[in-house]
Design a protein around this motif. Structure first.
Motif, PDB file in Angstrom:
ATOM      1  N   GLY A 158      75.200  -1.433 -17.915  1.00 38.84           N
ATOM      2  CA  GLY A 158      75.246  -0.984 -16.526  1.00 38.84           C
ATOM      3  C   GLY A 158      76.573  -1.302 -15.878  1.00 38.84           C
ATOM      4  O   GLY A 158      77.129  -0.488 -15.125  1.00 38.84           O
ATOM      5  N   ILE A 159      77.105  -2.487 -16.178  1.00 37.12           N
ATOM      6  CA  ILE A 159      78.417  -2.880 -15.644  1.00 37.12           C
ATOM      7  C   ILE A 159      79.493  -1.928 -16.166  1.00 37.12           C
ATOM      8  O   ILE A 159      80.367  -1.478 -15.412  1.00 37.12           O
ATOM      9  CB  ILE A 159      78.750  -4.333 -16.033  1.00 37.12           C
ATOM     10  CG1 ILE A 159      77.752  -5.295 -15.383  1.00 37.12           C
ATOM     11  CG2 ILE A 159      80.184  -4.688 -15.630  1.00 37.12           C
ATOM     12  CD1 ILE A 159      77.873  -6.727 -15.861  1.00 37.12           C
ATOM     13  N   SER A 160      79.433  -1.602 -17.466  1.00 33.96           N
ATOM     14  CA  SER A 160      80.435  -0.704 -18.043  1.00 33.96           C
ATOM     15  C   SER A 160      80.321   0.709 -17.472  1.00 33.96           C
ATOM     16  O   SER A 160      81.332   1.410 -17.326  1.00 33.96           O
ATOM     17  CB  SER A 160      80.298  -0.664 -19.572  1.00 33.96           C
ATOM     18  OG  SER A 160      79.070  -0.101 -19.972  1.00 33.96           O
ATOM     19  N   THR A 161      79.108   1.133 -17.114  1.00 35.60           N
ATOM     20  CA  THR A 161      78.912   2.440 -16.482  1.00 35.60           C
ATOM     21  C   THR A 161      79.597   2.475 -15.115  1.00 35.60           C
ATOM     22  O   THR A 161      80.275   3.448 -14.757  1.00 35.60           O
ATOM     23  CB  THR A 161      77.409   2.751 -16.316  1.00 35.60           C
ATOM     24  OG1 THR A 161      76.787   2.773 -17.601  1.00 35.60           O
ATOM     25  CG2 THR A 161      77.196   4.104 -15.637  1.00 35.60           C
ATOM     26  N   ILE A 162      79.430   1.398 -14.341  1.00 37.95           N
ATOM     27  CA  ILE A 162      80.044   1.316 -13.011  1.00 37.95           C
ATOM     28  C   ILE A 162      81.568   1.300 -13.113  1.00 37.95           C
ATOM     29  O   ILE A 162      82.266   2.017 -12.377  1.00 37.95           O
ATOM     30  CB  ILE A 162      79.537   0.060 -12.272  1.00 37.95           C
ATOM     31  CG1 ILE A 162      78.035   0.193 -11.968  1.00 37.95           C
ATOM     32  CG2 ILE A 162      80.315  -0.163 -10.979  1.00 37.95           C
ATOM     33  CD1 ILE A 162      77.397  -1.072 -11.426  1.00 37.95           C
ATOM     34  N   LEU A 163      82.100   0.510 -14.042  1.00 40.25           N
ATOM     35  CA  LEU A 163      83.556   0.418 -14.205  1.00 40.25           C
ATOM     36  C   LEU A 163      84.153   1.722 -14.726  1.00 40.25           C
ATOM     37  O   LEU A 163      85.283   2.080 -14.395  1.00 40.25           O
ATOM     38  CB  LEU A 163      83.911  -0.737 -15.150  1.00 40.25           C
ATOM     39  CG  LEU A 163      83.610  -2.145 -14.609  1.00 40.25           C
ATOM     40  CD1 LEU A 163      83.946  -3.195 -15.658  1.00 40.25           C
ATOM     41  CD2 LEU A 163      84.397  -2.403 -13.323  1.00 40.25           C
ATOM     42  N   TYR A 164      83.373   2.451 -15.529  1.00 40.65           N
ATOM     43  CA  TYR A 164      83.845   3.750 -16.011  1.00 40.65           C
ATOM     44  C   TYR A 164      83.957   4.740 -14.854  1.00 40.65           C
ATOM     45  O   TYR A 164      84.921   5.517 -14.757  1.00 40.65           O
ATOM     46  CB  TYR A 164      82.892   4.296 -17.074  1.00 40.65           C
ATOM     47  CG  TYR A 164      83.279   5.661 -17.593  1.00 40.65           C
ATOM     48  CD1 TYR A 164      84.307   5.805 -18.527  1.00 40.65           C
ATOM     49  CD2 TYR A 164      82.637   6.813 -17.137  1.00 40.65           C
ATOM     50  CE1 TYR A 164      84.679   7.056 -19.001  1.00 40.65           C
ATOM     51  CE2 TYR A 164      82.998   8.062 -17.599  1.00 40.65           C
ATOM     52  CZ  TYR A 164      84.007   8.180 -18.534  1.00 40.65           C
ATOM     53  OH  TYR A 164      84.375   9.421 -18.984  1.00 40.65           O
ATOM     54  N   GLU A 165      82.986   4.692 -13.962  1.00 39.62           N
ATOM     55  CA  GLU A 165      83.002   5.599 -12.810  1.00 39.62           C
ATOM     56  C   GLU A 165      84.135   5.240 -11.849  1.00 39.62           C
ATOM     57  O   GLU A 165      84.789   6.126 -11.290  1.00 39.62           O
ATOM     58  CB  GLU A 165      81.654   5.528 -12.091  1.00 39.62           C
ATOM     59  CG  GLU A 165      81.553   6.355 -10.816  1.00 39.62           C
ATOM     60  CD  GLU A 165      81.629   7.854 -11.063  1.00 39.62           C
ATOM     61  OE1 GLU A 165      81.906   8.606 -10.108  1.00 39.62           O
ATOM     62  OE2 GLU A 165      81.415   8.276 -12.228  1.00 39.62           O
ATOM     63  N   LEU A 166      84.375   3.951 -11.662  1.00 43.57           N
ATOM     64  CA  LEU A 166      85.403   3.526 -10.708  1.00 43.57           C
ATOM     65  C   LEU A 166      86.824   3.655 -11.258  1.00 43.57           C
ATOM     66  O   LEU A 166      87.727   4.138 -10.565  1.00 43.57           O
ATOM     67  CB  LEU A 166      85.159   2.069 -10.292  1.00 43.57           C
ATOM     68  CG  LEU A 166      83.932   1.796  -9.410  1.00 43.57           C
ATOM     69  CD1 LEU A 166      83.767   0.302  -9.191  1.00 43.57           C
ATOM     70  CD2 LEU A 166      84.062   2.518  -8.066  1.00 43.57           C
TER      71      LEU A 166
END
Length: 289
Positions: A44-52
């Motif tokens: 989930g953290i990697s999903t957020i960082l990918y989007e940002l």
């Protein structure tokens, strides 16, 4: 039936961890990342960082997991081993290997359901191999150790923070879908670990134990266990009979009991994983008979 040697069991466990980790990585690339579902954990953290910031999710997970693994060994000791390291490595490796896979689902509802199912199967398989995929599960165990909170509540706090962050970065609707995915995953993990089957546990309370015993042994060829009991209303001694049967046998047993012994009190319960003769082991017949 031959028994597995310790070496064979260990090989099966390692294969389970590798296969399960691959399924976890596939669930991320096929469903969770395309739909922007930050369903807790390091993924989930990697999903957020990918989007940002468009950070590569595989690299992000490696960068987060490796220090967590080292900290886990220092603080939690024996709870972490080579099996955890394998799971920690293979999930990001699968994500990196399948980054350009052409089949992706970006519908949040479908991704929450089917991504949750695939993730649950993967994690359940890893856990059956007595392994771990690392990540925030380590943080959850650290929170448990130093706060005294339960494992489930500790993990809920960690994953909840990730989901709340996704609501800020994405939107509340996607965060709710992420929570749905977490729920589906938890149920599938239980299913995979328990190997839930259509078998039934039958509990029969009767005054005519000989008739019931004959039906179970002769009609459906199953074993049974008898316990002496006292009726709460009549205060009479009765027999409580337990047996486990397959689904077709349960249907047949119900029919026979209704015809031959309708006064018995009968309860059919769903059985989970069943170990023993006739199920995980072959049936045994006394050759002296």
């Amino acid at each position: 039936m031959t028994r597995s040697t310790p070496k064979t069991k260990l090989i099966i466990e390692y294969l389970s961890i590798i296969i399960g980790s691959a399924l976890v990585g596939l669930s991320f690339n096929l469903f969770l990342l395309p739909a922007k579902l930050a369903a807790g954990g390091v993924s989930g953290i990697s999903t957020i960082l990918y989007e940002l910031y468009q950070f590569n999710p595989a690299y992000v997970q490696w960068i987060i997991n490796i220090p967590l693994f080292i900290i886990g060994i220092v603080l939690l000791g024996k709870d972490f081993s080579l099996k955890t390291l394998i799971g920690t490595f293979f999930v990001p490796f699968t994500i990196w290997l399948t980054a350009d896979i052409p089949f992706k689902i970006d519908n949040p509802l479908l991704s929450a359901i089917y991504g949750g199912i695939l993730l649950g199967v993967g994690l359940g398989t890893v856990y059956r191999g007595k392994g771990s995929t690392g990540g925030t599960a380590m943080i959850g165990q650290m929170v448990k150790k130093y706060t005294g909170l339960s494992s489930g509540f500790s993990q809920l706090i960690v994953d909840g923070l990730v989901v709340i962050s996704s609501a800020i970065v994405f939107n509340l609707e996607l965060a709710l879908y992420a929570m749905m995915s977490i729920y589906v995953t938890s149920k599938v993990i239980d299913f995979v670990q328990l190997q839930t089957s259509p078998s039934k546990l039958v509990m029969i309370i009767t005054e005519k134990e000989d008739i019931i015993q004959s039906i179970i042994k002769d009609e459906i060829d199953r074993g049974l266990t008898k316990i002496r009991s006292i009726g709460g209303h009549t205060n009479k001694e009765k027999a409580m009979i337990f047996c486990v049967v397959e689904q077709p046998e349960a249907i047949y047993l119900k029919k026979v009991l209704q015809e031959q012994e309708p006064d018995s009190f009968v309860v059919f319960l769903n059985a989970s994983e069943i170990l023993g003769r006739g199920f995980s082991l072959s049936k045994f017949y006394d050759s002296a008979k």
